[in-house]
Scaffold this motif. Structure first.
Motif, mmCIF file in Angstrom:
data_model
loop_
_atom_site.group_PDB
_atom_site.id
_atom_site.type_symbol
_atom_site.label_atom_id
_atom_site.label_comp_id
_atom_site.label_asym_id
_atom_site.label_seq_id
_atom_site.Cartn_x
_atom_site.Cartn_y
_atom_site.Cartn_z
ATOM 1 N N GLY A 185 -16.129 -7.344 5.567
ATOM 2 C CA GLY A 185 -14.971 -6.965 6.359
ATOM 3 C C GLY A 185 -13.805 -6.526 5.489
ATOM 4 N N LEU A 186 -12.833 -5.878 6.123
ATOM 5 C CA LEU A 186 -11.705 -5.279 5.414
ATOM 6 C C LEU A 186 -10.432 -6.096 5.614
ATOM 7 C CD1 LEU A 186 -10.730 -2.685 3.839
ATOM 8 C CD2 LEU A 186 -10.048 -1.782 6.074
ATOM 9 N N THR A 187 -9.754 -6.386 4.507
ATOM 10 C CA THR A 187 -8.371 -6.841 4.582
ATOM 11 C C THR A 187 -7.501 -5.600 4.715
ATOM 12 O OG1 THR A 187 -8.689 -8.839 3.255
ATOM 13 C CG2 THR A 187 -6.473 -7.949 3.356
ATOM 14 N N PHE A 188 -6.896 -5.440 5.878
ATOM 15 C CA PHE A 188 -6.058 -4.263 6.135
ATOM 16 C C PHE A 188 -4.642 -4.597 5.683
ATOM 17 C CE2 PHE A 188 -3.653 -1.497 9.227
ATOM 18 C CZ PHE A 188 -4.093 -0.288 8.721
ATOM 19 N N ASP A 189 -4.206 -3.947 4.605
ATOM 20 C CA ASP A 189 -2.872 -4.176 4.061
ATOM 21 C C ASP A 189 -2.009 -2.954 4.355
ATOM 22 O OD1 ASP A 189 -0.615 -4.171 2.182
ATOM 23 O OD2 ASP A 189 -1.585 -5.939 1.310
ATOM 24 N N VAL A 190 -1.080 -3.129 5.272
ATOM 25 C CA VAL A 190 -0.316 -1.975 5.736
ATOM 26 C C VAL A 190 0.532 -1.392 4.613
ATOM 27 C CG1 VAL A 190 -0.318 -2.832 8.104
ATOM 28 C CG2 VAL A 190 1.618 -3.351 6.644
ATOM 29 N N GLY A 191 1.075 -2.232 3.739
ATOM 30 C CA GLY A 191 1.912 -1.727 2.660
ATOM 31 C C GLY A 191 1.133 -0.922 1.656
ATOM 32 N N HIS A 192 -0.061 -1.373 1.315
ATOM 33 C CA HIS A 192 -0.846 -0.652 0.319
ATOM 34 C C HIS A 192 -1.435 0.632 0.885
ATOM 35 C CE1 HIS A 192 -0.504 -3.275 -3.148
ATOM 36 N NE2 HIS A 192 -0.371 -4.243 -2.263
ATOM 37 N N LEU A 193 -1.655 0.683 2.188
ATOM 38 C CA LEU A 193 -2.087 1.951 2.768
ATOM 39 C C LEU A 193 -0.937 2.957 2.744
ATOM 40 C CD1 LEU A 193 -4.489 3.401 4.001
ATOM 41 C CD2 LEU A 193 -3.658 2.729 6.265
ATOM 42 N N VAL A 194 0.283 2.494 2.974
ATOM 43 C CA VAL A 194 1.448 3.378 2.854
ATOM 44 C C VAL A 194 1.571 3.908 1.426
ATOM 45 C CG1 VAL A 194 3.971 3.459 2.913
ATOM 46 C CG2 VAL A 194 2.728 2.357 4.776
ATOM 47 N N LEU A 195 1.417 3.037 0.427
ATOM 48 C CA LEU A 195 1.489 3.469 -0.969
ATOM 49 C C LEU A 195 0.422 4.514 -1.284
ATOM 50 C CD1 LEU A 195 2.069 0.090 -2.844
ATOM 51 C CD2 LEU A 195 3.696 1.957 -2.596
ATOM 52 N N ALA A 196 -0.735 4.383 -0.642
ATOM 53 C CA ALA A 196 -1.840 5.311 -0.895
ATOM 54 C C ALA A 196 -1.723 6.596 -0.080
ATOM 55 C CB ALA A 196 -3.174 4.635 -0.588
ATOM 56 N N ASP A 218 6.530 -4.895 5.531
ATOM 57 C CA ASP A 218 7.358 -3.733 5.844
ATOM 58 C C ASP A 218 7.701 -3.025 4.532
ATOM 59 O OD1 ASP A 218 8.753 -1.861 7.298
ATOM 60 O OD2 ASP A 218 10.094 -3.292 8.273
ATOM 61 N N VAL A 219 7.924 -1.718 4.619
ATOM 62 C CA VAL A 219 8.061 -0.900 3.419
ATOM 63 C C VAL A 219 9.251 0.043 3.553
ATOM 64 C CG1 VAL A 219 6.903 0.734 1.882
ATOM 65 C CG2 VAL A 219 5.540 -0.934 3.161
ATOM 66 N N ASP A 220 10.076 0.071 2.529
ATOM 67 C CA ASP A 220 11.157 1.053 2.419
ATOM 68 C C ASP A 220 10.541 2.308 1.797
ATOM 69 O OD1 ASP A 220 13.305 2.633 1.633
ATOM 70 O OD2 ASP A 220 14.538 0.943 0.975
ATOM 71 N N THR A 221 10.147 3.255 2.645
ATOM 72 C CA THR A 221 9.401 4.408 2.137
ATOM 73 C C THR A 221 10.250 5.313 1.259
ATOM 74 O OG1 THR A 221 9.820 5.590 4.213
ATOM 75 C CG2 THR A 221 7.730 4.419 4.021
ATOM 76 N N VAL A 244 10.321 -5.053 2.092
ATOM 77 C CA VAL A 244 11.548 -5.599 2.667
ATOM 78 C C VAL A 244 11.212 -6.452 3.886
ATOM 79 C CG1 VAL A 244 12.990 -3.713 1.823
ATOM 80 C CG2 VAL A 244 11.832 -3.480 4.029
ATOM 81 N N ALA A 245 12.206 -7.186 4.370
ATOM 82 C CA ALA A 245 11.996 -7.998 5.564
ATOM 83 C C ALA A 245 11.689 -7.102 6.755
ATOM 84 C CB ALA A 245 13.231 -8.848 5.842
ATOM 85 N N PHE A 246 10.912 -7.639 7.693
ATOM 86 C CA PHE A 246 10.526 -6.865 8.870
ATOM 87 C C PHE A 246 11.772 -6.350 9.592
ATOM 88 C CE2 PHE A 246 6.236 -9.254 9.639
ATOM 89 C CZ PHE A 246 5.762 -8.745 8.438
#
Length: 303
Positions: A185-196, A218-221, A244-246
């Motif tokens: 199974g996959l650990t879905f990391d929202v921040g690392h998908l944004v970085l990618a 949460d990510v400061d894009t 950053v905080a949500f």
């Protein structure tokens, strides 16, 4: 969503890349902050940080927390290096077994991740261009993940695999390739998908039925783009205030949670920070604890 919410040592600056000599938040202070904010669990952090054996179980019980998972980074694409690293996996599995002796409501998920390369770590989101993985190396990665997964299952746990910026499973295409060659199974990391450079909504649609662990941040894009445009790597991302905080960043937290309404597992809140050696630890703890209260409160509409 049938899930539970955990915090993580990385949100308090405690992880494998914490600078040498830096003051760190104590495990008891961290657990107390998470307990008071309403978290049900905590991630393992560096091996031994929360204790071992009876000490680990007593600490978790004292603060009403269960172990949610824990990071196990291995060099999957290199056979010799992978063989040499198996002792680290065995050590981590002993810690998971220590925690599981308490009979938790949910078993923790050993969170496997590739260790990547120096070139990829220096160029997050651009790994396929700066350090492409050969077909032979990809085959080694898939094969060695299966070996690690078999060890995890033999120890009585279900593995999960974390896609991660700066590693050989970073981009959406690389995640697709991994999932096509593995039943883990996959650990879905929202921040690392944004970085990618991936789309969260697309990731939820494509991989939703394979996601067995969720790392939510949460990510400061704008800050991400600034760091990457200046040539920064993962170290600069972690120390640069990207996470950053949500509610203070650009991630559609509600969209992710609504899109994973059928998810059953641990939602691990991560706000990765890398504190410097001159940090005022008491103030740092107060700031991190306040952020984790904000993050936990933001999820109460779902959990």
């Amino acid at each position: 969503m049938n899930a539970a919410v955990a915090g993580a040592p990385v949100s308090f600056g405690v992880f494998e890349l914490t600078p040498e000599g830096a003051q760190t938040v104590s495990p008891d202070a961290m657990c107390e902050a998470l307990q008071s904010a309403g978290y049900a669990g905590i991630d393992l952090g560096p091996a031994g940080f929360l204790g071992r054996g009876a000490e680990l179980r007593a600490r978790l019980a004292r603060f009403g927390l269960e172990l949610a998972g824990g990071w196990v980074q291995l060099p999957f694409s290199e056979d010799a290096a992978f063989e040499a690293s198996l002792a680290e996996l065995d050590d981590a599995l002993r810690l998971f077994a220590d925690a599981a002796e308490a009979g938790p409501s949910r078993l923790p998920l050993p969170t496997l991740a590739d260790s990547g390369s120096a070139a990829r770590s220096a160029s997050p989101g651009r790994g396929a261009a700066v350090d492409p993985l050969s077909t032979a190396a990809a085959d080694r990665l898939y094969r060695n993940v299966e070996r690690a997964a078999a060890a995890v299952r033999a120890a009585g746990f279900e593995p999960t695999f974390h896609h991660h910026a700066g590693t050989f499973v970073e981009s959406p295409d690389e995640i697709d390739g991994f999932l096509a060659h593995s039943d883990v199974g996959l650990t879905f990391d929202v921040g690392h998908l944004v970085l990618a450079g991936g789309s969260l909504a697309d990731g939820v649609r494509r991989w939703g039925d394979r996601i067995n662990h969720l790392h939510l941040k949460d990510v400061d894009t704008a800050r991400v783009h600034e760091i990457l445009a200046s040539g920064g790597g993962m170290s600069e991302v972690w120390s640069g205030g990207v996470f950053v905080a949500f509610g203070q960043g650009d991630v559609d937290i509600a969209g992710v949670m609504d899109g994973l309404s059928a998810f059953d597992g641990w939602v691990v809140v991560e706000q990765d920070v890398l504190n410097g050696p001159d940090v005022a630890i008491d103030q740092f703890l107060r700031e991190r604890a306040a952020d984790q209260r904000t993050n936990r409160d933001a999820l109460r509409a779902w959990l």
